[in-house]
Scaffold this active site. Structure first.
Site, PDB file in Angstrom:
ATOM      1  N   GLU A   1      10.349  -4.745   4.362  1.00  0.00           N
ATOM      2  CA  GLU A   1      10.415  -6.151   3.932  1.00  0.00           C
ATOM      3  C   GLU A   1      10.076  -6.274   2.454  1.00  0.00           C
ATOM      4  O   GLU A   1      10.788  -6.935   1.687  1.00  0.00           O
ATOM      5  CB  GLU A   1       9.425  -7.006   4.751  1.00  0.00           C
ATOM      6  CG  GLU A   1       9.736  -7.132   6.225  1.00  0.00           C
ATOM      7  CD  GLU A   1       9.156  -6.000   7.064  1.00  0.00           C
ATOM      8  OE1 GLU A   1       8.799  -4.939   6.492  1.00  0.00           O
ATOM      9  OE2 GLU A   1       9.081  -6.158   8.290  1.00  0.00           O
TER      10      GLU A   1
ATOM     11  N   HIS B   1      -4.261 -33.077  19.522  1.00  0.00           N
ATOM     12  CA  HIS B   1      -3.147 -33.842  20.100  1.00  0.00           C
ATOM     13  C   HIS B   1      -2.046 -32.906  20.572  1.00  0.00           C
ATOM     14  O   HIS B   1      -0.901 -33.302  20.727  1.00  0.00           O
ATOM     15  CB  HIS B   1      -2.608 -34.826  19.062  1.00  0.00           C
ATOM     16  CG  HIS B   1      -3.667 -35.789  18.624  1.00  0.00           C
ATOM     17  ND1 HIS B   1      -3.864 -37.007  19.240  1.00  0.00           N
ATOM     18  CD2 HIS B   1      -4.623 -35.687  17.672  1.00  0.00           C
ATOM     19  CE1 HIS B   1      -4.889 -37.625  18.663  1.00  0.00           C
ATOM     20  NE2 HIS B   1      -5.367 -36.840  17.712  1.00  0.00           N
TER      21      HIS B   1
ATOM     22  N   LYS C   1       0.838  -1.207   0.000  1.00  0.00           N
ATOM     23  CA  LYS C   1       0.000   0.000   0.000  1.00  0.00           C
ATOM     24  C   LYS C   1       0.870   1.253   0.000  1.00  0.00           C
ATOM     25  O   LYS C   1       0.696   2.143  -0.803  1.00  0.00           O
ATOM     26  CB  LYS C   1      -0.877  -0.059   1.248  1.00  0.00           C
ATOM     27  CG  LYS C   1      -1.927   0.994   1.337  1.00  0.00           C
ATOM     28  CD  LYS C   1      -2.758   0.709   2.574  1.00  0.00           C
ATOM     29  CE  LYS C   1      -3.237   1.979   3.207  1.00  0.00           C
ATOM     30  NZ  LYS C   1      -4.214   2.712   2.464  1.00  0.00           N
TER      31      LYS C   1
ATOM     32  N   LYS D   1       9.335   0.251  13.698  1.00  0.00           N
ATOM     33  CA  LYS D   1       9.880   0.600  12.371  1.00  0.00           C
ATOM     34  C   LYS D   1      10.836   1.780  12.488  1.00  0.00           C
ATOM     35  O   LYS D   1      11.889   1.826  11.840  1.00  0.00           O
ATOM     36  CB  LYS D   1       8.744   0.991  11.419  1.00  0.00           C
ATOM     37  CG  LYS D   1       7.804  -0.115  11.036  1.00  0.00           C
ATOM     38  CD  LYS D   1       6.771   0.406  10.045  1.00  0.00           C
ATOM     39  CE  LYS D   1       5.672  -0.595   9.780  1.00  0.00           C
ATOM     40  NZ  LYS D   1       4.565  -0.053   8.996  1.00  0.00           N
TER      41      LYS D   1
ATOM     42  N   GLY E   1      -4.826  -2.311   4.553  1.00  0.00           N
ATOM     43  CA  GLY E   1      -4.214  -3.607   4.271  1.00  0.00           C
ATOM     44  C   GLY E   1      -5.043  -4.815   4.656  1.00  0.00           C
ATOM     45  O   GLY E   1      -5.342  -5.663   3.809  1.00  0.00           O
ATOM     46  N   ARG E   2      -5.429  -4.883   5.918  1.00  0.00           N
ATOM     47  CA  ARG E   2      -6.091  -6.108   6.373  1.00  0.00           C
ATOM     48  C   ARG E   2      -7.539  -6.218   5.888  1.00  0.00           C
ATOM     49  O   ARG E   2      -8.206  -7.212   6.142  1.00  0.00           O
ATOM     50  CB  ARG E   2      -6.008  -6.201   7.899  1.00  0.00           C
ATOM     51  CG  ARG E   2      -6.559  -5.001   8.629  1.00  0.00           C
ATOM     52  CD  ARG E   2      -6.147  -4.996  10.094  1.00  0.00           C
ATOM     53  NE  ARG E   2      -6.615  -3.805  10.781  1.00  0.00           N
ATOM     54  CZ  ARG E   2      -5.973  -2.650  10.780  1.00  0.00           C
ATOM     55  NH1 ARG E   2      -4.840  -2.515  10.121  1.00  0.00           N
ATOM     56  NH2 ARG E   2      -6.453  -1.599  11.434  1.00  0.00           N
TER      57      ARG E   2
ATOM     58  N   GLU F   1      -4.707  -6.382  14.996  1.00  0.00           N
ATOM     59  CA  GLU F   1      -4.196  -5.108  14.486  1.00  0.00           C
ATOM     60  C   GLU F   1      -5.319  -4.060  14.462  1.00  0.00           C
ATOM     61  O   GLU F   1      -5.077  -2.873  14.590  1.00  0.00           O
ATOM     62  CB  GLU F   1      -3.581  -5.269  13.081  1.00  0.00           C
ATOM     63  CG  GLU F   1      -2.699  -4.087  12.696  1.00  0.00           C
ATOM     64  CD  GLU F   1      -1.901  -4.291  11.405  1.00  0.00           C
ATOM     65  OE1 GLU F   1      -2.485  -4.191  10.327  1.00  0.00           O
ATOM     66  OE2 GLU F   1      -0.691  -4.532  11.487  1.00  0.00           O
TER      67      GLU F   1
HETATM   68  O1  F6P Z   1       3.152  -2.847   9.649  1.00  0.00           O
HETATM   69  C1  F6P Z   1       1.795  -3.058   9.579  1.00  0.00           C
HETATM   70  C2  F6P Z   1       1.277  -2.801   8.217  1.00  0.00           C
HETATM   71  O2  F6P Z   1       1.186  -1.450   8.013  1.00  0.00           O
HETATM   72  C3  F6P Z   1      -0.067  -3.491   7.958  1.00  0.00           C
HETATM   73  O3  F6P Z   1      -1.131  -2.801   8.418  1.00  0.00           O
HETATM   74  C4  F6P Z   1      -0.017  -3.648   6.490  1.00  0.00           C
HETATM   75  O4  F6P Z   1      -0.960  -4.580   6.059  1.00  0.00           O
HETATM   76  C5  F6P Z   1       1.395  -4.089   6.288  1.00  0.00           C
HETATM   77  O5  F6P Z   1       2.125  -3.355   7.236  1.00  0.00           O
HETATM   78  C6  F6P Z   1       1.965  -3.877   4.924  1.00  0.00           C
HETATM   79  O6  F6P Z   1       1.966  -2.540   4.551  1.00  0.00           O
HETATM   80  P1  F6P Z   1       2.142  -2.115   3.063  1.00  0.00           P
HETATM   81  O7  F6P Z   1       1.023  -2.713   2.283  1.00  0.00           O
HETATM   82  O8  F6P Z   1       2.124  -0.627   3.053  1.00  0.00           O
HETATM   83  O9  F6P Z   1       3.462  -2.660   2.580  1.00  0.00           O
END
Ligand code: F6P
Length: 557
Positions: free
Chosen positions: A217, A391, A211, A513, A273-274, A359
């Site tokens: 990452e 289990h 987004k 972050k 995002g979620r 979240e």
């Molecule tokens: O770090 C949390 C977050 O902001 C989530 O809410 C989001 O889904 C994810 O990181 C990834 O963010 P982006 O889509 O901006 O890479």
């Protein structure tokens, strides 16, 4: 609007009711109410059945919560959502998830704001259709002319969990069986290496989802993938257009990656995002199951939108589930909740819901900006698959000192029933909820069991009286899965509204972050860090300082 729930009259009434109901056992609730299943179950479109009768509730409990919803003017919140008001007020955004799947424009109602937004949504939907058909039918080729065999989603959190969970859940709906789906998410390079070491650049398409397009990452992984492709094609920059599609809300950043505009999907900024799987962030889903099935997923989600917006509170599945969660976390003080899926394909659902719920509602500041110190917001979500978990941690569910309310989820019609395995699975599913609720009271057995003169009766006793919901899905198909996910989305939103928090931001992930930026320059270098030479701007504690120095010393050895 924006009321502290516990200062309401209804909360107080619920408190009194709790004092009464906490002493009544589930078994007695069943004895008192012969129609308990009928009274406490809801059927959604003959596709999803929720049985919530095995809970510490009676009809008064639901009525008292309905009073609470009225007292906090729940309907006003719902109307603000539908009107596109900026209820995600800390980010100054509306919450229009329902528009993403409103194929027949029934929510638009001459609202100019929504009409404009819908144009973008439709344009993206057409683009998803176009790309899906091209890729599934092998009209889209790699730079050297090879068919695409590997579709790799790069993203994290909400830009990864949705496609990952849905593609796994719908693995039987895969359109082009020759195409494989992969997911890369972690900054740990093992994640990407595990994928690219086993595939060839020539037939690989990366879908980079972020987004913000600033996420560490995702950018790190996307850049490794970019180098991998460029390396293969002797740095021919044009090759990127055959091997990368980018999805983002940040045009200025995403454009820097170096692919054609046509390869870029821009999603509206209000899509969080979620809550984003119905947008272009779900592109990998469409590529895997086909656009027709992607539309069915959206249809299922849309029908759950209608169910949520139009059903009475008492017959509204998301509202009932939200009420139950608040009932347990705030009155009974059961702080965790287990999601138990009796289906291998759904095995990623607990993790998906963990992000969606925690979240969204893991917040200690309310809508009015006050610290919340007298009630609890999100439950702690965890879970696993049945019967494997039976289990493992079910011992604690049955006899532990904690009581864990559970959602049990299974599908009725399975594609396979080899050796009656499906019936065996479902028999376990029903046995567990029954055992949890009623314990061994259902058997007329003699508990006086002695082993070498030791009275084992207490050890083997199942007291029961442990609450659970049962969710039966007709089938795990795109329509029903879309409904199920949306059901939980509205559960989360309802909980947020009742508890007076903003479920749509996630400020709590930012500090880590930020700190990373100060720590990263010191990792792996032969620089000993002394107190405060890390930066004048941050305080470095004695523990972290020594841990970094220890790491560097060992790493550089
Ligand atoms: O770090 C949390 C977050 O902001 C989530 O809410 C989001 O889904 C994810 O990181 C990834 O963010 P982006 O889509 O901006 O890479």
């Amino acid at each position: 609007m924006f009321k502290n729930p516990i200062k309401t009259k209804s909360w107080n009434n619920l408190m009194n009711h709790y004092e009464y109901i906490k002493n009544i056992k589930i078994i007695d609730l069943f004895k008192k109410d012969k129609k308990r299943f009928k009274n406490f179950s809801i059927n959604f479109n003959d596709c999803i059945l929720l049985d919530y009768s095995k809970n510490y509730i009676n009809l008064d409990t639901i009525n008292l919560f309905v009073n609470l919803l009225d007292e906090i003017n729940f309907k006003d919140y719902i109307n603000s959502i539908l009107l596109g008001e900026k209820i995600n007020f800390t980010e100054n955004k509306p919450v229009l998830n329902f528009l993403l799947r409103d194929i027949n424009d029934i929510f638009l109602k001459n609202n100019n704001l929504l009409l404009e937004i819908k144009k973008d949504i439709n344009a993206n939907l057409n683009k998803i259709k176009f790309f899906t058909e091209k890729i599934i039918n092998n009209y889209w080729l790699g730079f050297s002319g090879k068919k695409i065999k590997n579709i790799v989603n790069i993203g994290i959190g909400g830009s990864d969990f949705g496609p990952r969970m849905i593609i796994k859940s719908l693995s039987l709906y895969k359109k082009n069986k020759k195409q494989k789906n992969f997911f890369i998410s972690n900054i740990d390079v093992t994640d990407i290496l595990n994928v690219i070491n086993n595939i060839s650049p020539e037939n690989t398409l990366f879908i980079v989802c972020s987004k913000t397009f600033t996420t560490l990452e995702t950018l790190n992984n996307a850049n490794i993938a970019k180098k991998w492709i460029l390396n293969f094609y002797n740095n021919n920059i044009n090759s990127l257009n055959n091997h990368f599609i980018l999805v983002s809300s940040n045009f200025n950043e995403v454009i820097k990656f170096g692919v054609n505009l046509n390869n870029i999907f821009i999603v509206d900024k209000w899509v969080n995002g979620r809550f984003s799987y119905c947008s272009a962030f779900g592109l990998s889903i469409s590529l895997a199951i086909g656009f027709d099935n992607f539309l069915k997923l959206l249809n299922g989600a849309h029908d759950m939108d209608l169910h949520f917006f139009n059903s009475s509170y008492e017959k509204n599945i998301p509202i009932i589930l939200a009420i139950l969660s608040i009932w347990y976390s705030n009155f009974f003080k059961f702080f965790t909740k287990a999601i138990l899926v009796y289906n291998e394909n759904l095995s990623f659902l607990p993790l998906y819901l963990q992000q969606l719920i925690m979240e969204s509602n893991g917040k200690y500041v309310d809508y009015n900006g006050n610290y919340i110190n007298n009630y609890y917001t999100s439950s702690i979500i965890w879970g696993g698959t049945g019967t494997i978990s039976q289990h493992s941690f079910y011992q604690l569910l049955h006899q532990g000192t904690h009581i864990i309310p559970c959602d049990f989820i299974a599908e009725i019609s399975s594609n396979y029933n080899i050796n009656n395995s499906h019936f065996k699975l479902i028999s376990n599913f029903f046995s567990q909820t029954q055992a949890l609720a009623f314990g061994d009271n259902i058997f007329k057995i003699n508990n006086d069991i002695f082993f070498k003169n030791l009275d084992l009766s207490r050890f083997i006793k199942f007291k029961g009286n442990r609450p659970s919901n049962t969710i039966l899905l007709n089938k795990i198909n795109p329509y029903i899965l879309g409904s199920l996910i949306t059901l939980y989305e509205y559960k989360v939103i309802t909980q947020g509204i009742i508890l007076n928090i903003c479920s749509f931001d996630q400020w709590g992930v930012e500090l880590g972050k930020k700190l990373y930026n100060y720590i990263y320059p010191y990792i792996g270098f032969n620089k000993k860090i002394y107190k405060n030479n890390i930066s004048k701007k941050i305080f470095i504690d004695n523990s972290t300082l020594n841990l970094i120095n220890y790491f560097n010393k060992k790493y550089l050895k």
